[in-house]
Design an enzyme around this catalytic site. Structure first.
Site, PDB file in Angstrom:
ATOM      1  N   PRO A   2       8.243  -4.939   2.100  1.00 27.20           N
ATOM      2  CG  PRO A   2       9.666  -3.325   2.963  1.00 27.20           C
ATOM      3  CD  PRO A   2       8.237  -3.755   2.950  1.00 27.20           C
ATOM      4  CD  GLU A   3       7.976 -10.822  -0.382  1.00 24.59           C
ATOM      5  OE1 GLU A   3       8.489 -11.933  -0.547  1.00 24.59           O
ATOM      6  OE2 GLU A   3       7.011 -10.415  -1.059  1.00 24.59           O
TER       7      GLU A   3
END
Ligand SMILES: [Zn+2]
Length: 281
Positions: A2-3
């Site tokens: 996840p960014e």
């Protein structure tokens, strides 16, 4: 992994369910996350109230009454599942930490690979401790602009792709959004950071912001493990220009894929970079 857009989406989901609520009970099934869960964790937080939820880089920061913050990192496969007060909790094998709130809602931290973690920190000094002490500006905040980026890139011999993944230069970006921002800005991922011109670094900051905002609107990108707190999926992957699209036509080119080969892929620091050789120089 996840960014920023995925983490921001998770933050918003937790906020909706837990803002102002009191933690009635904490069940810990496993303490040995990437960093072991503090021994004081349950005692420090039980009975306390969730006062605010913010985000820094790829971390969700829960601000809790009694002088604590809880720092949540999703790692590779971490998820937060939220059960509404009237919803029955269905346990899964990798549910490591479960918060039951005073209204009966549950927040569940699930992470099969255990690269994620939860840190308990004091409210007054969490920003002065790693990893936040050395973290670069928030790309969606006022501190991030073309001048700041230009100064940070000046004289650097590392490729621009590698520099943008460095959380000390700008926070929250990972492989997906760096590839997409460089594509939108027309900058080749292997260009040396010091060779990015001032006008380009100005445009690059704008494209970084735009791609992140677009992705947040779409609820993030779902590739493997990521999903939103209600179990639904983000859909920004359908808007990728180049990421994971090797050999396909890029959306802004009218070139013949059979002749050009379409979107290209190269490996940099062990990770795939996707780009259009025609647009990105
Ligand atoms: Zn193209």
């Amino acid at each position: 992994m996840p960014e920023l857009p995925e983490v921001e989406t998770v933050r918003g989901g937790i906020e909706k369910a837990a803002l102002g609520k009191i933690i009635k009970e904490i069940t810990v099934n496993r303490r040995d996350l990437r960093f072991p869960l503090s021994e004081e964790f349950e005692e420090a937080l039980t009975g306390a109230r969730f006062e605010n939820f913010t985000r820094r880089g790829k971390y969700v920061i829960a601000h809790i009454s009694g002088g604590h913050v809880m720092v949540l990192h999703l790692g590779m496969s971490g998820r937060v599942r939220i059960f509404a007060p009237d919803q029955e909790y269905t346990a899964r094998k990798h549910d490591h930490v479960i918060f039951t709130l005073d209204d009966g809602a549950r927040l569940v931290f699930e992470d099969p690979r255990r690269f994620g973690y939860i840190l308990l920190r004091a409210d007054e000094d969490w920003e002065a401790l790693p990893p936040f002490d050395a973290m670069g500006p928030e790309p969606l905040g006022n501190e991030f602009n073309g001048d700041i980026l230009r100064v940070k890139l000046k004289g650097r011999k590392t490729p621009i792709k590698t520099a943008l993944l460095d959380q000390r230069i700008v926070a929250g970006l990972g492989n997906i959004y760096v590839c997409e921002a460089l594509y939108r800005a027309g900058i080749h991922p292997a260009r040396l950071s010091g060779k990015v011109k001032p006008a380009e670094s100005e445009a690059l900051t704008r494209h970084i912001r735009d791609v992140l905002k677009d992705a947040i609107k779409a609820g993030g990108s779902t590739l493997r493990d990521y999903q939103k707190t209600d179990g639904s999926l983000g859909y920004f992957q359908y808007s990728f220009g180049v990421y994971d699209r090797e050999g396909q036509a890029c959306p802004d080119c009218d070139c013949d894929v059979l002749k050009t080969g379409g979107v290209a892929r190269m490996v940099q620091s062990g990770r795939s970079s996707y780009y259009c050789a025609r647009r990105q120089k």
